[in-house]
Design an enzyme around this catalytic site. Structure first.
Site, PDB file in Angstrom:
ATOM      1  N   GLU A  36      -2.244   2.608   6.754  1.00 24.98           N
ATOM      2  CA  GLU A  36      -0.927   2.602   6.143  1.00 24.98           C
ATOM      3  C   GLU A  36       0.058   2.985   7.185  1.00 24.98           C
ATOM      4  O   GLU A  36       0.287   4.235   7.249  1.00 24.98           O
ATOM      5  CB  GLU A  36      -1.043   3.492   4.982  1.00 24.98           C
ATOM      6  CG  GLU A  36       0.176   3.206   3.954  1.00 24.98           C
ATOM      7  CD  GLU A  36       0.337   3.614   2.668  1.00 24.98           C
ATOM      8  OE1 GLU A  36       0.250   3.057   1.547  1.00 24.98           O
ATOM      9  OE2 GLU A  36      -0.155   4.840   2.464  1.00 24.98           O
TER      10      GLU A  36
ATOM     11  N   HIS B 172      -1.853  10.800   1.912  1.00 24.03           N
ATOM     12  CA  HIS B 172      -0.744   9.732   2.090  1.00 24.03           C
ATOM     13  C   HIS B 172       0.448  10.469   2.893  1.00 24.03           C
ATOM     14  O   HIS B 172       0.639  11.797   2.965  1.00 24.03           O
ATOM     15  CB  HIS B 172      -0.201   9.625   0.456  1.00 24.03           C
ATOM     16  CG  HIS B 172       0.850   8.501   0.509  1.00 24.03           C
ATOM     17  ND1 HIS B 172       1.912   8.804   0.683  1.00 24.03           N
ATOM     18  CD2 HIS B 172       0.547   7.292   0.046  1.00 24.03           C
ATOM     19  CE1 HIS B 172       2.720   7.596   0.544  1.00 24.03           C
ATOM     20  NE2 HIS B 172       1.772   6.764   0.257  1.00 24.03           N
TER      21      HIS B 172
HETATM   22  C1  PEP Z   1       2.429   3.680  -0.682  1.00 17.98           C
HETATM   23  O1  PEP Z   1       3.374   4.535  -0.527  1.00 17.98           O
HETATM   24  O2  PEP Z   1       1.237   3.982  -0.708  1.00 17.98           O
HETATM   25  C2  PEP Z   1       2.903   2.359  -0.568  1.00 17.98           C
HETATM   26  C3  PEP Z   1       2.039   1.264  -0.164  1.00 17.98           C
HETATM   27  O3  PEP Z   1       4.048   1.879  -0.809  1.00 17.98           O
HETATM   28  P1  PEP Z   1       4.846   0.742  -0.914  1.00 17.98           P
HETATM   29  O4  PEP Z   1       3.978  -0.519  -1.334  1.00 17.98           O
HETATM   30  O5  PEP Z   1       6.041   0.901  -1.619  1.00 17.98           O
HETATM   31  O6  PEP Z   1       5.451   0.238   0.700  1.00 17.98           O
END
Ligand code: PEP
Length: 254
Positions: A168, A96
């Site tokens: 992400e 992450h």
């Molecule tokens: C995360 O930190 O994995 C995430 C998806 O956060 P958020 O949905 O709050 O942006």
């Protein structure tokens, strides 16, 4: 089968909060018999066993937000993959961006953790994504390519289908901003190409590729369905059982 994964992060600080969370989940899941989705909750590990014992639904699974790269040893404060497995986890989020930023995790360490997860029958949920600055400098593709290849280095072809790869973008996390569905689709296609170039995979051995970063009810169709992703990783909204399960229903029914 689509997947919605909740990254609860360092939240749920008391028994009362936890009890409220369980009650919320119980209400939202009552009578639900999901056929097309898996729901995965990744609470802080202190809660893992009670999550497993209290949230009972055939579609719901549990995981860790991180694991240590070694199986055992003198590593004060760390949690191993076998512990996660033995106490109810089937998944482990690995790499992450908060781990990369605040705990100096690099692709090499992510690679070790992915191997350790696989060795212990945990499904690694590997996070890959560019920062705001890398995006501004036009480095998205090179960053994604490096992170993906280095994270998967030395993993056997036959194991690749067991992984979950999360696109992400770091700038999207907690910001309320998301890429367009076309941009997400482009990254999915890029990741699929990298994987088929590097590994000997047939189409049905392709790992699930999901999206994470500011996913909400109002954008889930765009970021997940229109972009052709296999699911979502959800941070903030996973703290609200009703909103979280409502998003699961969108994936279940589309
Ligand atoms: C995360 O930190 O994995 C995430 C998806 O956060 P958020 O949905 O709050 O942006």
């Amino acid at each position: 089968m689509k997947i919605i994964i909740g990254n609860i992060k360092m939240n749920i600080v008391s028994q009362i909060e936890r009890e409220n969370y369980f009650k919320g989940m119980e209400n939202c899941l009552a009578g639900k018999n999901f056929k097309n989705i898996k729901v995965v909750l990744c609470p802080p590990l202190i809660h893992l066993e009670s999550f497993k014992n209290r949230i009972k639904n055939e579609a719901v699974f549990f995981g860790a937000q991180n694991i240590h790269e070694e199986e055992m040893g003198r590593f004060t404060g760390e949690i191993s993959a076998p512990m996660v497995k033995n106490f109810g986890g089937d998944y482990a989020i690995i790499g992450h961006s908060e781990r990369r930023k605040y705990f100096s995790e690099d692709n090499g360490l992510v690679n070790e953790k992915v191997k350790m997860a696989l060795k212990n029958n945990l499904i690694p949920v590997i996070c890959i994504g560019e920062t705001e600055e890398e995006r501004a400098n036009g480095q998205i593709k090179s960053v994604i390519t490096n992170q993906l290849l280095e994270s998967l280095d030395g993993i056997a072809d036959k194991k690749i289908s067991q992984l979950i790869i999360t696109y992400e973008p770091v700038w999207a996390i907690g910001s309320g901003r998301v890429p367009t569905s076309d941009e997400i689709m482009e990254i999915r296609i890029l990741m699929q190409k990298i994987l088929t170039d590097k590994f000997n995979l047939s189409l049905d051995e392709m790992p699930q590729i999901i999206y994470g970063g500011s996913v909400e009810f109002k954008n889930i169709k765009e970021v997940c369905l229109e972009s052709g992703m296999s699911g979502v990783l959800v941070g903030g909204e996973s703290l609200h059982p009703m909103d979280f399960i409502k998003m699961g229903e969108v994936l279940e029914n589309n």
